[in-house]
Design a protein around this motif. Structure first.
Motif, PDB file in Angstrom:
ATOM      1  N   ASP A 165      16.017  87.518 101.163  1.00  0.00           N
ATOM      2  CA  ASP A 165      15.209  88.200 100.155  1.00  0.00           C
ATOM      3  C   ASP A 165      14.299  87.225  99.399  1.00  0.00           C
ATOM      4  O   ASP A 165      13.156  87.558  99.071  1.00  0.00           O
ATOM      5  N   MET A 166      14.808  86.024  99.125  1.00  0.00           N
ATOM      6  CA  MET A 166      13.975  85.043  98.439  1.00  0.00           C
ATOM      7  C   MET A 166      12.808  84.606  99.329  1.00  0.00           C
ATOM      8  O   MET A 166      11.662  84.490  98.877  1.00  0.00           O
ATOM      9  N   THR A 167      13.072  84.377 100.604  1.00  0.00           N
ATOM     10  CA  THR A 167      12.007  83.974 101.527  1.00  0.00           C
ATOM     11  C   THR A 167      10.973  85.079 101.678  1.00  0.00           C
ATOM     12  O   THR A 167       9.764  84.822 101.718  1.00  0.00           O
ATOM     13  N   SER A 189      27.159  72.173 105.664  1.00  0.00           N
ATOM     14  CA  SER A 189      27.987  73.010 104.803  1.00  0.00           C
ATOM     15  C   SER A 189      27.775  74.475 105.147  1.00  0.00           C
ATOM     16  O   SER A 189      26.716  74.874 105.637  1.00  0.00           O
ATOM     17  N   ALA A 190      28.793  75.295 104.875  1.00  0.00           N
ATOM     18  CA  ALA A 190      28.703  76.716 105.185  1.00  0.00           C
ATOM     19  C   ALA A 190      27.545  77.363 104.438  1.00  0.00           C
ATOM     20  O   ALA A 190      26.825  78.197 104.984  1.00  0.00           O
ATOM     21  N   ALA A 191      27.348  76.974 103.162  1.00  0.00           N
ATOM     22  CA  ALA A 191      26.258  77.548 102.377  1.00  0.00           C
ATOM     23  C   ALA A 191      24.901  77.195 102.989  1.00  0.00           C
ATOM     24  O   ALA A 191      24.007  78.047 103.083  1.00  0.00           O
ATOM     25  N   ALA A 192      24.737  75.935 103.394  1.00  0.00           N
ATOM     26  CA  ALA A 192      23.465  75.517 103.996  1.00  0.00           C
ATOM     27  C   ALA A 192      23.195  76.271 105.287  1.00  0.00           C
ATOM     28  O   ALA A 192      22.060  76.706 105.548  1.00  0.00           O
ATOM     29  N   VAL A 193      24.217  76.445 106.100  1.00  0.00           N
ATOM     30  CA  VAL A 193      24.051  77.154 107.375  1.00  0.00           C
ATOM     31  C   VAL A 193      23.637  78.598 107.133  1.00  0.00           C
ATOM     32  O   VAL A 193      22.702  79.121 107.752  1.00  0.00           O
ATOM     33  N   LEU A 194      24.328  79.279 106.198  1.00  0.00           N
ATOM     34  CA  LEU A 194      24.046  80.695 105.972  1.00  0.00           C
ATOM     35  C   LEU A 194      22.697  80.909 105.290  1.00  0.00           C
ATOM     36  O   LEU A 194      21.970  81.859 105.605  1.00  0.00           O
ATOM     37  N   ARG A 195      22.341  80.038 104.345  1.00  0.00           N
ATOM     38  CA  ARG A 195      21.047  80.201 103.675  1.00  0.00           C
ATOM     39  C   ARG A 195      19.899  79.914 104.639  1.00  0.00           C
ATOM     40  O   ARG A 195      18.847  80.558 104.570  1.00  0.00           O
ATOM     41  N   THR A 196      20.109  78.976 105.549  1.00  0.00           N
ATOM     42  CA  THR A 196      19.092  78.732 106.575  1.00  0.00           C
ATOM     43  C   THR A 196      18.970  79.940 107.501  1.00  0.00           C
ATOM     44  O   THR A 196      17.861  80.306 107.923  1.00  0.00           O
ATOM     45  N   ARG A 197      20.095  80.572 107.795  1.00  0.00           N
ATOM     46  CA  ARG A 197      20.061  81.768 108.653  1.00  0.00           C
ATOM     47  C   ARG A 197      19.264  82.887 107.973  1.00  0.00           C
ATOM     48  O   ARG A 197      18.486  83.589 108.611  1.00  0.00           O
ATOM     49  N   GLY A 198      19.476  83.062 106.667  1.00  0.00           N
ATOM     50  CA  GLY A 198      18.727  84.078 105.942  1.00  0.00           C
ATOM     51  C   GLY A 198      17.241  83.777 105.917  1.00  0.00           C
ATOM     52  O   GLY A 198      16.395  84.677 106.053  1.00  0.00           O
ATOM     53  N   TYR A 199      16.910  82.509 105.746  1.00  0.00           N
ATOM     54  CA  TYR A 199      15.510  82.059 105.777  1.00  0.00           C
ATOM     55  C   TYR A 199      14.882  82.383 107.129  1.00  0.00           C
ATOM     56  O   TYR A 199      13.765  82.916 107.213  1.00  0.00           O
ATOM     57  N   GLN A 200      15.605  82.090 108.213  1.00  0.00           N
ATOM     58  CA  GLN A 200      15.080  82.338 109.551  1.00  0.00           C
ATOM     59  C   GLN A 200      14.878  83.831 109.790  1.00  0.00           C
ATOM     60  O   GLN A 200      13.868  84.255 110.389  1.00  0.00           O
ATOM     61  N   VAL A 321      29.784  89.702  95.357  1.00  0.00           N
ATOM     62  CA  VAL A 321      29.149  89.882  94.049  1.00  0.00           C
ATOM     63  C   VAL A 321      27.650  90.108  94.232  1.00  0.00           C
ATOM     64  O   VAL A 321      27.001  89.409  95.016  1.00  0.00           O
ATOM     65  N   ASP A 322      27.113  91.089  93.533  1.00  0.00           N
ATOM     66  CA  ASP A 322      25.692  91.419  93.654  1.00  0.00           C
ATOM     67  C   ASP A 322      24.800  90.279  93.145  1.00  0.00           C
ATOM     68  O   ASP A 322      25.215  89.477  92.299  1.00  0.00           O
ATOM     69  N   TYR A 323      23.579  90.253  93.626  1.00  0.00           N
ATOM     70  CA  TYR A 323      22.592  89.258  93.200  1.00  0.00           C
ATOM     71  C   TYR A 323      21.260  89.957  92.981  1.00  0.00           C
ATOM     72  O   TYR A 323      21.067  91.125  93.367  1.00  0.00           O
ATOM     73  N   GLU A 324      20.322  89.249  92.378  1.00  0.00           N
ATOM     74  CA  GLU A 324      18.954  89.733  92.265  1.00  0.00           C
ATOM     75  C   GLU A 324      17.997  88.549  92.317  1.00  0.00           C
ATOM     76  O   GLU A 324      18.365  87.429  91.982  1.00  0.00           O
ATOM     77  N   ILE A 325      16.776  88.822  92.760  1.00  0.00           N
ATOM     78  CA  ILE A 325      15.729  87.809  92.755  1.00  0.00           C
ATOM     79  C   ILE A 325      15.036  87.869  91.398  1.00  0.00           C
ATOM     80  O   ILE A 325      14.454  88.900  91.043  1.00  0.00           O
TER      81      ILE A 325
END
Length: 333
Positions: A165-167, A189-200, A321-325
């Motif tokens: 969503d941020m990308t 790190s797991a966070a780096a892998v998943l955030r990169t996946r979301g970016y892609q 947990v919910d998030y927002e941009i």
């Protein structure tokens, strides 16, 4: 004479068991009843006998919170929330820094198994290196963050969806060359892998091709490390149109580098972060970020942990947990 639980119960008009429930925080108690009990405790200057209570229920009254790096702003804010919620429920909190070291995780779990602490809230970083794995006897434990397995309860923010969503938010402003800072390096790190996946995923939705030259690894997610990584990148690469930093702390380091080089934000490059730490809205310019309720993370982790103390055999539970941009000046209109 020192006031007793029975004295508190008599003054509050409840049973001694209800007084114990208020102090332990394990069994829910209604707001008005809790207020009466707490008022009676204050009037009688009642001080719980924690050692005696521990002998009766087999608990120490202490839980541990273990985070990879207590020096980060995100860790400080999360710790504050956990300590506040735990105090409301009658728990003391022992703070630990793991440094992403599985040996420290093993040590903490050993303390929990020997009843030195009643349970553990743990934020592991790399799945393959975590002490929480098949074949390990687990005490009551709740995991925070992206490391996922079927062995323990977990509270997290969906990093794939949030990074996507941020990308997308950056791409929909017309910016095409969107770089990421904090991509997986050697350890991944797991966070780096998943955030990169979301970016892609977002790039694909925007019709943009993956470009290795826009991926900036950064092993340590701190302002200093991010500043060094971005400086090295800019020495040999053109300025991207947007920069998505995988934490706000990294984004603050990036903003400093860009300012020193005379690169204007957001005119020359839009900058966004992740976590919505308290400093984010006071950055210059104020930082666009992924925001979520850290106190909710704390409440859910404590709820899962206390329930797990009473039922060690139940199935794994995962709370998302919910998030927002939150869009601020660093990404412009």
């Amino acid at each position: 004479m020192r006031a007793t639980v029975k004295d508190v119960a008599r003054l509050a008009g409840v049973s001694p068991k209800t007084v114990s429930n208020v102090m332990n925080g394990i069994v829910p108690v209604s707001g008005p009843t809790r207020s009466r009990v707490e008022q009676a405790m204050a009037e009688l200057d009642y001080v719980p006998n924690l050692s005696a209570r521990g002998l009766r229920n087999g608990r120490s009254g202490v839980i541990a919170l273990a985070l990879p790096d207590l020096a980060t702003a995100y860790s400080a804010e999360l710790t504050h929330s956990v300590v506040e919620v735990a105090h409301e429920q009658g728990w003391s909190v022992q703070l630990e820094e793991t440094g992403s070291d599985p040996a420290r995780e093993y040590e903490l779990m050993s303390r929990a198994r020997s009843n030195l602490i009643d349970g553990l809230i743990l934020n592991p970083v790399v799945l393959d290196e975590s002490a929480v794995k098949v074949g390990v006897s687990l005490p009551p434990v709740v995991l925070l963050g992206e490391v996922s397995q079927k062995l323990a309860d977990r509270v997290w923010v969906d990093s794939v969806a949030a990074a996507r969503d941020m990308t997308l938010a950056l791409g929909r402003t017309g910016r095409r060359r969107i770089a990421v800072l904090g991509a997986p390096g050697r350890r991944g790190s797991a966070a780096a892998v998943l955030r990169t996946r979301g970016y892609q995923t977002a790039l694909e939705e925007l019709g943009m091709a993956w470009d290795d030259s826009l991926i900036i690894p950064c092993e340590k997610w701190s302002p200093d490390a991010a500043a060094r990584a971005l400086s090295a990148y800019l020495d040999s690469n053109p300025v991207p149109e947007a920069l998505f930093c995988f934490t706000d702390s990294m984004a603050l380091g990036a903003l400093s580098v860009l300012w020193k080089r005379g690169i204007r934000v957001p005119d020359d490059v839009a900058v966004a972060g992740f976590d919505d730490i308290g400093h984010a809205k006071y950055a210059v310019p104020a930082l666009t970020t992924v925001s979520f309720n850290k106190r909710q993370v704390a409440r859910e982790a404590l709820r899962l942990l206390t329930e797990r103390m009473g039922n060690r055999e139940g199935p794994q539970r995962v709370v998302t947990v919910d998030y927002e941009i939150v869009e601020r000046e660093s990404t412009g209109p």
